[in-house]
Write an enzyme that holds these catalytic residues in place. Structure first.
Site, short mmCIF file in Angstrom:
data_model
loop_
_atom_site.label_atom_id
_atom_site.label_comp_id
_atom_site.label_asym_id
_atom_site.label_seq_id
_atom_site.Cartn_x
_atom_site.Cartn_y
_atom_site.Cartn_z
N TYR A 1 36.31 107.48 49.67
CA TYR A 1 35.97 106.95 48.35
C TYR A 1 35.82 108.06 47.31
O TYR A 1 36.14 107.88 46.14
CB TYR A 1 34.70 106.11 48.42
N GLU B 1 31.26 101.24 80.16
CA GLU B 1 31.94 100.78 78.94
C GLU B 1 31.12 99.79 78.12
O GLU B 1 30.97 99.95 76.93
CB GLU B 1 33.30 100.16 79.30
N ASP C 1 35.87 98.41 82.12
CA ASP C 1 36.62 97.18 82.34
C ASP C 1 37.94 97.54 83.04
O ASP C 1 38.29 98.72 83.14
CB ASP C 1 36.95 96.51 81.00
#
Lengths: 364, 364
Positions: free
Chosen positions: B99, B198, B250
């Site tokens: 920005y 995770e 996972d």
């Protein structure tokens, strides 16, 4: 206004659900479960608590269709699972419950959404809280920095006194998923208000700029759409310490919803709005006006954004003229802005100029 | 192997970038910036550190096209911005820098991606670290629970001794975004290994089941794709305390990438892999084999998943036969599974059965 139940009370309340089904079956009638309609078409303002709650529209689930029968079967499995957890001193994420249902044959869940909704349904029917059921969300709690002192009962059963300024690192005090009285006690504080902030970047900015010390406030990072525990934590600080809550968000339709869930109550949890919502929470910005007044960098509204704004126009929580004007103005402008876009004017602008101006405007 | 630079050294290194451009311009030549190609086609194994680093392929950015000229202009603006921050004792998120560029006229960024990449480009060219530049990511750090004691220099300039078991609430110790030695010191520990996890749901499961106490280990929640600070924190515990790291994820293509970023080095940060990667980190699962062997609930691979797996087949980090077999097996099976799907067998299965079996298999 406690809805909390002891393990024994929770089991009795859950047995009530089973009993109702059993009695109907014994009479040769299909079992039923009656629930409020859980959408924006059935929420209304509750004058007593100053929040939005479910209205009188009901849906009746009965076992005369295969789909409804399966839903009732699932409810029975969940009741059994919760009872097992209570007896074993365990808890489970909603995601784990979804996977555990794999063993329930015809009663297994087809989606995570189904199992989340059922947990809320049971809260409504039994008047217990999810915490009583030992079910917890996957989402992370928020973090807070400031001169507030709480007591947390840790997993080893010891009460720990934690000051969220002096006893924590720069990442602050992380809220656990259960912030009820048996887990968190609010001891003392030396702040004038709490500022709840949507993004981590802005939270870190206010911390770096020393906003909390200059303004005698505590800063709370909402982590986007705030978890139940975050809203409950805010509510308790507001109520038990009589502290004003100021909410500082991005300027987009999703931020409006975040504010509504904090101040008015979320639609999904409207059965416990009086537990979670802080009616006096003040909305600071980014407002659509701000985008113009401060000439902020902005992005075009997406189709999703426009749809969300239009849905908000018919949401009872935004029926107020000021909100209707804000939403219509954003639709007209066709743009949204992030809190961090204030950095256009340098890293100190938000704390030196924007927030002081907006706080004064709001009479804070 | 320190690449850390003092504020003065950082400024000198940044001035080097400017000087190179200036000198070429004084000779009437277009300014240039030379960088390694930053994709999987240009990473190779570094025997000295046991991690993957950028190879010899270079791209030269020169100001002979408008696009490249703007990139060089941006680099100059960023150099100036960093120098201002160093002088003011400030830091900024990458989002804020994006920005702030609004004020840079032709040099402003068109996307967040552009500004993130430029920060990394400058790291490569100057051999400094992003921490030296006072730039920090938006993402949250991870959290850790276990009997490890660190010193954190808080924002008030005091060193705080924090034990991540005894001095924190149930949400654990939250890692700050800077975990370098000037901010975090590793004091002492009483654990045998670190398990990196995770999902928050599984982290909470292992905490509730007391896995850390039974196995004398610390548990670290990665929060999905781990932030730099998380990988660096793991690396430092591995190196300074000689602690094994075990990774539990996972079972999907994205988890394979998480493991690769922890053990081999991430492609985007291959210039500092020796800082961030832990080559000895052991992968525990969920492997595609596990989905079959434990008959886990699974979901079909999406188009994105399949694309990711195919890309991994040609990624040098997965060139190893074992990984090729794993990836091909998942493609063949057409499914993936989550860690929490182990709940199919009850809430204790993961700690009573799955992890002990997998740890034994891995010789841990």
């Amino acid at each position: 206004m406690s809805r909390r139940h002891s393990p024994e009370e929770t089991k009795i309340a859950l047995h009530g659900v089973v009993e109702e089904m059993y009695k109907r079956m014994m009479k040769g009638e299909p079992p039923t479960m009656t629930l409020p309609v859980r959408s924006k078409t059935n929420i209304g303002f509750d004058k007593k608590y100053g929040v939005f709650k479910y209205g009188k529209k009901k849906t009746i689930r009965d076992a005369t269709s295969l789909g409804s029968a399966k839903q009732l079967l699932r409810a029975l499995h969940v009741v059994e699972f919760i009872e097992e957890m209570i007896d074993a001193g365990k808890s489970s994420t909603l995601r784990e419950m979804y996977y555990i249902s794999e063993a329930w044959g015809l009663g297994h869940f087809n989606s995570q959404n189904e199992s989340n909704n059922l947990a809320e349904d049971l809260e409504i029917v039994t008047k217990c809280l999810r915490e009583d059921f030992k079910l917890r969300p996957e989402e992370d709690g928020a973090r807070i920095i400031g001169n507030v002192t709480i007591n947390e009962l840790n997993r080893r059963g010891e009460w720990m006194r934690i000051n969220a300024r002096d006893d924590v690192g720069d990442s602050g005090y992380g809220l656990p998923y259960n912030v009820e009285n048996e887990k968190i006690q609010f001891l003392e504080h030396d702040v004038k208000f709490i500022m709840a902030i949507e993004t981590g970047g802005m939270f870190d900015r206010l911390v770096e700029n020393g906003f909390d010390e200059e303004w005698d406030c505590a800063l709370l990072h909402l982590k986007g759409q705030p978890a139940r525990s975050t809203r409950r934590f805010l509510k308790r600080m507001n109520e038990e310490w009589d502290l004003p809550v100021v909410v500082f968000l991005d300027g987009d339709p999703w931020s409006f919803r975040i504010y509504a869930s904090i101040a008015y109550g979320a639609i999904k949890t409207a059965h416990i709005s009086e537990y979670l919502a802080t009616p006096s929470a003040a909305y600071i910005g980014i407002t659509p006006d701000d985008i113009l007044a401060y000439d902020l960098p902005s992005d075009d509204l997406s189709k999703n954004d426009i749809q969300a704004l239009k849905a908000e126009l018919t949401d009872p929580r935004f029926a107020d003229g000021m909100w209707q004007d804000r939403i219509n103005l954003m639709l007209e402008m066709g743009v949204k802005s992030e809190q961090q876009s204030l950095a256009k004017y340098g890293l100190d602008y938000v704390t030196d100029t924007y927030l002081p101006e907006k706080m004064a405007e709001a009479g804070l």
